[in-house]
Write an enzyme that holds these catalytic residues in place. Structure first.
Site, PDB file in Angstrom:
ATOM      1  N   GLY A 195     -39.467   9.895 -37.569  1.00  0.00           N
ATOM      2  CA  GLY A 195     -40.263  10.591 -36.555  1.00  0.00           C
ATOM      3  C   GLY A 195     -41.669  10.950 -36.996  1.00  0.00           C
ATOM      4  O   GLY A 195     -42.255  11.900 -36.479  1.00  0.00           O
ATOM      5  N   ASN A 224     -44.268   9.241 -36.316  1.00  0.00           N
ATOM      6  CA  ASN A 224     -45.125   9.009 -35.142  1.00  0.00           C
ATOM      7  C   ASN A 224     -44.976  10.127 -34.118  1.00  0.00           C
ATOM      8  O   ASN A 224     -45.952  10.531 -33.493  1.00  0.00           O
ATOM      9  CB  ASN A 224     -44.832   7.649 -34.527  1.00  0.00           C
ATOM     10  CG  ASN A 224     -45.540   6.529 -35.268  1.00  0.00           C
ATOM     11  OD1 ASN A 224     -46.754   6.362 -35.145  1.00  0.00           O
ATOM     12  ND2 ASN A 224     -44.800   5.797 -36.086  1.00  0.00           N
ATOM     13  N   MET A 256     -34.793   2.278 -32.553  1.00  0.00           N
ATOM     14  CA  MET A 256     -34.300   0.979 -33.010  1.00  0.00           C
ATOM     15  C   MET A 256     -33.155   0.434 -32.156  1.00  0.00           C
ATOM     16  O   MET A 256     -32.193  -0.124 -32.673  1.00  0.00           O
ATOM     17  CB  MET A 256     -33.915   1.067 -34.488  1.00  0.00           C
ATOM     18  CG  MET A 256     -35.115   1.339 -35.389  1.00  0.00           C
ATOM     19  SD  MET A 256     -36.559   0.331 -34.943  1.00  0.00           S
ATOM     20  CE  MET A 256     -37.427   0.240 -36.484  1.00  0.00           C
ATOM     21  N   ARG A 257     -33.261   0.625 -30.863  1.00  0.00           N
ATOM     22  CA  ARG A 257     -32.280   0.041 -29.940  1.00  0.00           C
ATOM     23  C   ARG A 257     -33.018  -0.836 -28.944  1.00  0.00           C
ATOM     24  O   ARG A 257     -34.107  -0.491 -28.507  1.00  0.00           O
ATOM     25  CB  ARG A 257     -31.583   1.142 -29.139  1.00  0.00           C
ATOM     26  CG  ARG A 257     -30.370   1.719 -29.768  1.00  0.00           C
ATOM     27  CD  ARG A 257     -29.769   2.738 -28.830  1.00  0.00           C
ATOM     28  NE  ARG A 257     -29.117   2.132 -27.678  1.00  0.00           N
ATOM     29  CZ  ARG A 257     -27.913   1.586 -27.700  1.00  0.00           C
ATOM     30  NH1 ARG A 257     -27.208   1.583 -28.793  1.00  0.00           N
ATOM     31  NH2 ARG A 257     -27.387   1.049 -26.608  1.00  0.00           N
ATOM     32  N   ASN A 282     -44.433   1.025 -26.711  1.00  0.00           N
ATOM     33  CA  ASN A 282     -43.790   0.876 -28.023  1.00  0.00           C
ATOM     34  C   ASN A 282     -44.876   0.710 -29.072  1.00  0.00           C
ATOM     35  O   ASN A 282     -45.939   0.170 -28.793  1.00  0.00           O
ATOM     36  CB  ASN A 282     -42.874  -0.356 -28.023  1.00  0.00           C
ATOM     37  CG  ASN A 282     -42.142  -0.527 -29.346  1.00  0.00           C
ATOM     38  OD1 ASN A 282     -41.692   0.463 -29.958  1.00  0.00           O
ATOM     39  ND2 ASN A 282     -42.030  -1.752 -29.828  1.00  0.00           N
ATOM     40  N   HIS A 307     -45.459  -0.916 -32.939  1.00  0.00           N
ATOM     41  CA  HIS A 307     -44.814  -1.864 -33.846  1.00  0.00           C
ATOM     42  C   HIS A 307     -45.692  -2.075 -35.075  1.00  0.00           C
ATOM     43  O   HIS A 307     -46.910  -2.225 -34.937  1.00  0.00           O
ATOM     44  CB  HIS A 307     -44.578  -3.192 -33.118  1.00  0.00           C
ATOM     45  CG  HIS A 307     -43.832  -4.174 -33.954  1.00  0.00           C
ATOM     46  ND1 HIS A 307     -42.489  -4.044 -34.219  1.00  0.00           N
ATOM     47  CD2 HIS A 307     -44.255  -5.275 -34.633  1.00  0.00           C
ATOM     48  CE1 HIS A 307     -42.105  -5.033 -35.008  1.00  0.00           C
ATOM     49  NE2 HIS A 307     -43.153  -5.791 -35.273  1.00  0.00           N
TER      50      HIS A 307
HETATM   51  C1  GAR Z   1     -42.800   2.809 -37.210  1.00  0.00           C
HETATM   52  O1  GAR Z   1     -43.469   2.191 -38.273  1.00  0.00           O
HETATM   53  C2  GAR Z   1     -42.757   1.894 -36.011  1.00  0.00           C
HETATM   54  O2  GAR Z   1     -43.863   1.068 -35.908  1.00  0.00           O
HETATM   55  C3  GAR Z   1     -41.502   1.095 -36.304  1.00  0.00           C
HETATM   56  O3  GAR Z   1     -40.607   2.044 -36.780  1.00  0.00           O
HETATM   57  C4  GAR Z   1     -41.326   3.004 -37.545  1.00  0.00           C
HETATM   58  C5  GAR Z   1     -40.827   4.375 -37.181  1.00  0.00           C
HETATM   59  O4  GAR Z   1     -41.395   5.326 -38.018  1.00  0.00           O
HETATM   60  N1  GAR Z   1     -41.012   0.428 -35.118  1.00  0.00           N
HETATM   61  C6  GAR Z   1     -40.540  -0.813 -35.123  1.00  0.00           C
HETATM   62  O5  GAR Z   1     -40.368  -1.470 -36.137  1.00  0.00           O
HETATM   63  C7  GAR Z   1     -40.178  -1.375 -33.758  1.00  0.00           C
HETATM   64  N2  GAR Z   1     -39.786  -2.707 -33.849  1.00  0.00           N
HETATM   65  P1  GAR Z   1     -41.319   6.880 -37.658  1.00  0.00           P
HETATM   66  O6  GAR Z   1     -39.878   7.189 -37.282  1.00  0.00           O
HETATM   67  O7  GAR Z   1     -41.726   7.565 -38.932  1.00  0.00           O
HETATM   68  O8  GAR Z   1     -42.264   7.125 -36.512  1.00  0.00           O
END
Ligand code: GAR
Length: 192
Positions: free
Chosen positions: A14, A16, A92-93, A109, A111
């Site tokens: 979390g 982000n 991640m779903r 989203n 990425h």
């Molecule tokens: C982030 O780096 C995001 O870009 C990635 O998961 C991480 C979550 O970090 N998302 C993906 O890979 C989507 N395919 P966080 O929980 O610290 O925000």
């Protein structure tokens, strides 16, 4: 501030979500996180939500017979909070076509790669293994394919010679934390 309310969907750390909350606190983002949804009861994102008294709901996928059944439960919660936008932040779903269609144009989203390169859940590792010299961050609207849909913002992150997955991810995160609040602001301002 109903029309600037957002839901943030997270499965893990979390960071982000925290960047979004911090940007709101510093008035760099005019929004309100009305709801955090997680599919993982152990997600640290839930602790971050509790710390600022944002309602946080865990939906356990094991309780649902199908992807769509899970998504229908998520939609009921989202409806109850009347949010304008759903921001996936490390969720991640894979969302069902039903959910994506229901919230068409209202799901973002983030990425950790320059899409369409390196979709999936190991984007940083994949980019490093491939040997790219530049990777980055993408914020996009969600469509029915994984890590796919109209791109809203992208930013580059150069790969250094001695980068490990960890060191590269750290710089990618730094950029993510700047770009995601900015992208959300643009959508809420109707500039997109
Ligand atoms: C982030 O780096 C995001 O870009 C990635 O998961 C991480 C979550 O970090 N998302 C993906 O890979 C989507 N395919 P966080 O929980 O610290 O925000």
């Amino acid at each position: 501030m109903k029309d600037r309310s957002i839901a943030v969907f997270c499965s893990g750390q979390g960071t982000n979500l925290q960047a979004i909350l911090d940007a709101i606190r510093r008035r760099r983002l005019r929004a309100r996180v009305a709801l955090v949804v997680s599919d993982n009861p152990k997600a640290y994102a839930l602790v971050r939500a509790h710390a600022v008294k944002v309602p946080a709901v865990v939906i356990d996928p094991r309780r649902f017979p199908s992807r769509e059944a899970f998504d229908r439960a998520a939609a009921r919660i989202v409806e109850a909070h009347k949010v304008r936008l759903i921001a996936l932040a490390g969720f991640m779903r894979i969302l069902s076509p039903w959910f994506v269609r229901r919230y068409a144009g209202r799901i973002l989203n983030i990425h950790p790669a320059l899409l369409p390169a390196f979709p999936g859940s190991h984007a940083v590792r994949d980019a490093l293994r491939y040997g790219v010299k530049v990777t980055g961050v993408t914020v996009h609207f969600v469509d029915e394919q994984v890590d796919h849909g109209p791109i809203l913002l992208q930013g580059p992150v150069p790969v250094r010679k001695n980068d490990t997955e960890e060191s590269l991810l750290k710089r990618i995160h730094r950029l993510e934390h700047r770009l995601y609040p900015q992208a959300i602001q643009e959508v809420l301002n109707g500039r997109v």
